[in-house]
Design an enzyme around this catalytic site. Sequence first.
Site, PDB file in Angstrom:
ATOM      1  N   GLU A  21       0.834  -1.211   0.000  1.00 52.41           N
ATOM      2  CA  GLU A  21       0.000   0.000   0.000  1.00 52.41           C
ATOM      3  C   GLU A  21       0.864   1.256   0.000  1.00 52.41           C
ATOM      4  OE1 GLU A  21      -0.094  -2.625   1.986  1.00 52.41           O
ATOM      5  OE2 GLU A  21      -2.057  -2.938   2.896  1.00 52.41           O
ATOM      6  N   CYS A  36      -2.054  -2.818   7.184  1.00 46.31           N
ATOM      7  CA  CYS A  36      -1.454  -2.669   8.520  1.00 46.31           C
ATOM      8  C   CYS A  36      -1.626  -1.238   9.023  1.00 46.31           C
ATOM      9  CB  CYS A  36       0.022  -3.069   8.490  1.00 46.31           C
ATOM     10  SG  CYS A  36       1.107  -1.782   7.837  1.00 46.31           S
TER      11      CYS A  36
HETATM   12  N1  THU Z   1       2.413  -6.376   4.189  1.00 47.95           N
HETATM   13  C1  THU Z   1       1.929  -5.494   3.242  1.00 47.95           C
HETATM   14  O1  THU Z   1       2.478  -5.382   2.150  1.00 47.95           O
HETATM   15  N2  THU Z   1       0.831  -4.751   3.572  1.00 47.95           N
HETATM   16  C2  THU Z   1       0.190  -4.797   4.758  1.00 47.95           C
HETATM   17  O2  THU Z   1      -0.704  -3.996   5.001  1.00 47.95           O
HETATM   18  C3  THU Z   1       0.546  -5.827   5.736  1.00 47.95           C
HETATM   19  C4  THU Z   1       1.808  -6.554   5.496  1.00 47.95           C
HETATM   20  C5  THU Z   1       3.595  -7.162   3.856  1.00 47.95           C
HETATM   21  C6  THU Z   1       4.835  -6.819   4.641  1.00 47.95           C
HETATM   22  C7  THU Z   1       5.630  -8.099   4.548  1.00 47.95           C
HETATM   23  O3  THU Z   1       6.359  -8.086   3.341  1.00 47.95           O
HETATM   24  C8  THU Z   1       4.569  -9.191   4.454  1.00 47.95           C
HETATM   25  O4  THU Z   1       3.362  -8.536   4.105  1.00 47.95           O
HETATM   26  C9  THU Z   1       4.365  -9.967   5.745  1.00 47.95           C
HETATM   27  O5  THU Z   1       4.128  -9.117   6.813  1.00 47.95           O
END
Ligand code: THU
Length: 134
Positions: A59, A88
């Site tokens: 994002e 997140c």
């Molecule tokens: N991740 C995202 O790309 N977006 C989120 O909102 C949550 C987590 C990614 C970070 C990491 O590369 C993987 O997901 C596991 O946490």
Amino acid sequence: MKADLDRAQLVATAIAASRHAYVPYSRFPVGAALLAGEGRVYGGCNVENAAFPSTICAERTALVKAVSEGELDFVAIAVVTRSGGAPCGSCRQMLYEFSPGMRVLVATLEGEICYEVALQELLPRGFGPTELDG
Ligand code: THU
């Protein structure tokens, strides 16, 4: 004028972006597609790093691409993962800065939309730029 939201197209763009995810550590690809007010769509994927906290989420990849092209206003973001996970906290905060009312579409890598909410529902009473004026 605000761009029309084509949900299926936005999710498809997020899925395409997820194919570029660099995820050697988590093996958890994430894709995002961010629709700006004038209609352009910015894709993003998560990019991990051997220094784990340096990882950037899908994002925020899409967001910084858009802002660096001069976009400051957003209609919607689609986020795709294999589990249908929500953005997140850091991503919620970064997005909130620009468009608290934007739609957030949470979907799977297969293109199923799990749910859709306004960003401000994911980040109630969020801290935004106007707080600094008080
Ligand atoms: N991740 C995202 O790309 N977006 C989120 O909102 C949550 C987590 C990614 C970070 C990491 O590369 C993987 O997901 C596991 O946490």
